[in-house]
Design a protein around this motif. Structure first.
Motif, PDB file in Angstrom:
ATOM      1  N   ASN A 138       0.823  -1.206   0.000  1.00 29.93           N
ATOM      2  CA  ASN A 138       0.000   0.000   0.000  1.00 29.93           C
ATOM      3  C   ASN A 138       0.862   1.263   0.000  1.00 29.93           C
ATOM      4  O   ASN A 138       0.626   2.204  -0.770  1.00 29.93           O
ATOM      5  N   ASP A 142       1.306   4.156  -2.821  1.00 27.67           N
ATOM      6  CA  ASP A 142       1.131   5.579  -2.489  1.00 27.67           C
ATOM      7  C   ASP A 142       2.322   6.407  -2.982  1.00 27.67           C
ATOM      8  O   ASP A 142       2.163   7.534  -3.467  1.00 27.67           O
ATOM      9  N   SER A 166      -3.804   1.107  -4.182  1.00 29.53           N
ATOM     10  CA  SER A 166      -3.703   1.784  -2.893  1.00 29.53           C
ATOM     11  C   SER A 166      -5.046   1.804  -2.167  1.00 29.53           C
ATOM     12  O   SER A 166      -5.132   1.486  -0.975  1.00 29.53           O
ATOM     13  N   TRP A 170      -5.817  -0.282   1.280  1.00 26.25           N
ATOM     14  CA  TRP A 170      -6.183   0.505   2.467  1.00 26.25           C
ATOM     15  C   TRP A 170      -7.533   0.036   3.004  1.00 26.25           C
ATOM     16  O   TRP A 170      -7.720  -0.103   4.218  1.00 26.25           O
ATOM     17  N   ASP A 254     -12.777   6.533   8.208  1.00 27.85           N
ATOM     18  CA  ASP A 254     -11.895   6.073   7.128  1.00 27.85           C
ATOM     19  C   ASP A 254     -12.636   5.122   6.193  1.00 27.85           C
ATOM     20  O   ASP A 254     -12.454   5.161   4.967  1.00 27.85           O
ATOM     21  N   CYS A 258     -13.062   5.644   2.258  1.00 25.46           N
ATOM     22  CA  CYS A 258     -12.464   4.698   1.312  1.00 25.46           C
ATOM     23  C   CYS A 258     -13.537   3.974   0.490  1.00 25.46           C
ATOM     24  O   CYS A 258     -13.320   3.681  -0.690  1.00 25.46           O
TER      25      CYS A 258
END
Length: 295
Positions: A138, A142, A166, A170, A254, A258
């Protein structure tokens, strides 16, 4: 007219951060400045502070708090984009951290010094190893995104592929982190219950001694309020439980953020405001955790 859920969640998150600094009236301006100095010495701290500024600006833009006829909205949008790139630069080569974690996991397995693990503990250990492995990939993806953004790499297809990798890694990591936080919460609640039982037994013992001395009234007070040797441990465990719950709320934010990217809700016409609000909440709570850690 009632506030929208987005505004309520954003204001609640901001209040949580302010309380972290102002809950103790004895905390001076110099103490507060020292906390932020410690935060800004950390890569993760600089990333979180930049993220708060970035998503605060995005919230202002989305909720039309910035009047385009008065303020330079385009300049604010460019500032937000620059903050995003700055955060990627701050986190360059972050893969070294999960590499170190993975090394520690394998070192522990080789030495064999750890106690025999239960099935539940083995699952947690294996998930931690898996999380470290996907964290490495990941972070590398990034970095690729960052290199494309700053012009080191020129292929747009590389940016698209790295972004997909990514986001999905995540997303997987978030679910593993939620599982780990729930396991920590369970363990801490068990520990808290045990300490509370010991504290109650201690108070009952003191009460019985007072009853023998014909101080029944004081004995009743002791049964509810008397300090014991376990109180500090109980307070410490309660603090850790509180921070795990904060971590779960942050992971929830998060997850919302995401999910929007992974399933392409933007292409389906969903408003970007929910993603912006969840990013802001995650940024504030992440900073709050660092503030508590550095105090």
């Amino acid at each position: 007219m009632s506030d929208s859920p987005v505004r309520r969640s954003s204001s609640s998150a901001l209040i949580a951060l302010s309380r972290a600094l102002l809950v103790d009236p004895t905390v001076s301006v110099l103490d507060t400045a020292n906390v932020f100095r410690k935060i800004l010495q950390l890569n993760d701290g600089r990333d979180k502070v930049l993220k708060v500024v970035q998503y605060t600006c995005k919230l202002l833009l989305h909720h039309a708090f910035i009047d385009a006829s008065i303020h330079p909205v385009e300049r604010t949008q460019k500032f937000v984009s620059a903050l995003s790139t700055s955060r990627r630069l701050v986190r360059l080569f972050h893969a070294l951290e999960p590499i170190r974690d993975l090394q520690e996991h394998f070192s522990s397995l080789r030495t064999g010094k750890s106690k025999p693990l239960t099935a539940r503990q083995q699952i947690r250990r294996n998930l931690a190893i898996f999380a470290s492995a996907i964290g490495i990939v990941n972070d590398i993806s990034d970095d690729v995104v960052c290199f494309v953004k700053i012009g080191v790499l020129k292929n747009p297809a590389t940016l698209a592929r790295a972004t997909i990798v990514s986001d999905r890694l995540w997303y997987t990591g978030i679910h593993i982190d939620v599982h780990e936080h729930l396991q920590q919460l369970y363990d801490l609640n068990v520990t808290l219950e045990q300490l509370q039982k010991l504290a109650r037994k201690e108070r009952e013992r003191i009460r019985e001694e007072l009853v023998v001395k014909d101080k029944v009234g004081e004995g009743e007070w002791v049964l509810k309020h008397a300090p014991t040797e376990y109180d500090k441990e109980i307070e410490s465990v309660n603090g850790r439980i509180r921070m795990v719950k904060v971590g779960l709320v942050k992971l929830g934010a998060d997850w919302v953020f995401c999910t929007y990217d992974v399933f392409g809700f933007g292409r389906l016409g969903w408003s970007e405001r929910w993603q912006t609000a969840s990013g802001f909440v995650a940024a504030v709570l992440g900073t709050y955790k660092l503030v508590v850690k550095c105090r």
